[in-house]
Design an enzyme around this catalytic site. Structure first.
Site, PDB file in Angstrom:
ATOM      1  N   LYS A   1       0.985  -1.013  -0.078  1.00  0.00           N
ATOM      2  CA  LYS A   1       0.490  -0.079  -0.282  1.00  0.00           C
ATOM      3  C   LYS A   1       0.674   0.865  -0.615  1.00  0.00           C
ATOM      4  O   LYS A   1       1.570   0.936   0.887  1.00  0.00           O
ATOM      5  CB  LYS A   1      -0.699   0.447   1.318  1.00  0.00           C
ATOM      6  CG  LYS A   1      -2.188   0.379   0.831  1.00  0.00           C
ATOM      7  CD  LYS A   1      -3.038   0.022   2.355  1.00  0.00           C
ATOM      8  CE  LYS A   1      -4.015   0.858   2.729  1.00  0.00           C
ATOM      9  NZ  LYS A   1      -5.142   0.202   3.635  1.00  0.00           N
TER      10      LYS A   1
HETATM   11  O1  G3P Z   1      -9.473   1.409   4.296  1.00  0.00           O
HETATM   12  C1  G3P Z   1      -9.145   2.989   4.989  1.00  0.00           C
HETATM   13  C2  G3P Z   1      -9.468   2.701   6.520  1.00  0.00           C
HETATM   14  O2  G3P Z   1      -9.539   2.333   6.991  1.00  0.00           O
HETATM   15  C3  G3P Z   1     -10.121   4.899   6.428  1.00  0.00           C
HETATM   16  O3  G3P Z   1     -11.108   4.180   7.308  1.00  0.00           O
HETATM   17  O4  G3P Z   1     -12.676   5.161   8.646  1.00  0.00           O
HETATM   18  O5  G3P Z   1     -10.563   5.695   9.283  1.00  0.00           O
HETATM   19  O6  G3P Z   1     -11.999   7.290   7.493  1.00  0.00           O
HETATM   20  P1  G3P Z   1     -11.308   5.969   8.074  1.00  0.00           P
END
Ligand code: G3P
Length: 274
Positions: free
Chosen positions: A98
């Site tokens: 990634k």
């Molecule tokens: O895959 C990306 C994710 O983990 C981010 O999620 O909810 O932290 O924006 P969030």
């Protein structure tokens, strides 16, 4: 078919999603890994990170697992990406590296294109990449041109950003309409993007127009309607926290239906298969 990845570095959650038979892959990031490590530390458990990651890879055998770099220069990301791949891909042959689309921290930084350079180099070395922190379709386009296997638009964070910019209370898991919201007759947007799932749709369109092999991996999804809309948009993959996967099956009328059917069971019918 839209694939469902589990967005977690927590082995228990990952095992659960695979046990349910619905997981097609795993995405991790430094914050998710920290959360998983902290949870174990809190419980007083010792953790060997290499063994722990190996276990994740084995549970997910046959499906992609994204491991993120922490370096922020092209040379650093390429070196770390190759090292992570060498160390972990032999376990179950399912590692994707990634890489952030733009590892700069501010406008004046000189590293804006380092993510692109890293993706290009890793893809030349036949190492599959997942390009993360995508907030515009043009970022997705550049990542695809560089050879990314996946591009990850962060839907929920777009909704957060639009809400914050327009002084709307941010409830992270609350549904934000795909078509956007209006306030004082003004359509709220971020540079022509009306919502997180609108971003996902636009990424799909722009890559589809030019037949890129790159798949759109919708990320930062926090409720089931976002998942639904990613399905409508033709996104290849939706990566979801465990609670969103759980929520996808819930409906009041399903429970009511179960109660009604169970109440009406004819005993002789059950006896047929006893
Ligand atoms: O895959 C990306 C994710 O983990 C981010 O999620 O909810 O932290 O924006 P969030």
């Amino acid at each position: 078919m839209v694939k469902i990845f589990i967005d977690s570095a927590d082995i228990d959650e990952i095992k659960q999603a695979y046990a349910w038979g619905i997981a097609d892959g795993v995405t991790t990031n430094p914050s998710l890994l920290k959360k998983a490590v902290d949870k174990r530390k809190k419980k007083g458990q010792k953790l060997n990170l290499k063994t722990y990651i190996n276990e994740i890879l084995k549970v997910a055998k046959g499906t992609p697992v994204s491991l993120e770099v922490t370096e922020t220069t092209a040379a650093g990301m390429i070196k770390q990406g190759k090292a992570l791949y060498k160390m972990f891909n032999k376990v179950a042959k399912n590692v994707y590296i990634k890489i952030p689309i733009n590892p700069a921290f501010k406008n004046s930084d000189s590293t804006h294109f380092d993510g692109i350079i890293a993706i290009k180099a890793l893809s030349k070395a036949k190492i599959p990449t997942n390009c993360t922190l995508i907030f515009t379709p043009e970022q997705a386009l550049l990542a695809a041109k560089a050879g990314a296997s996946f591009v990850s638009p962060f839907a929920g964070r777009v909704d957060d950003f639009i809400r914050v910019n327009n002084k709307i209370k941010v409830d992270k898991t609350a549904y934000y309409p795909s078509i956007g919201m209006t306030k004082s007759k003004k359509v709220l947007e971020d540079n022509g993007i009306y919502s997180g799932t609108d971003l996902v749709w636009r990424c799909v369109q722009i890559l589809r127009n030019y037949n890129f092999k790159t798949q759109v991996l919708a990320a930062s999804l926090r409720n089931t309607r976002q998942v639904r809309e990613c399905g409508f948009s033709g996104a290849h993959i939706a990566t979801l926290p465990l609670f969103v996967i759980q929520d996808m099956l819930k409906h009041q009328k399903t429970y009511e239906g179960m109660k009604g059917f169970t109440k009406d069971i004819v005993p002789a019918y059950v006896a047929l298969t006893k």
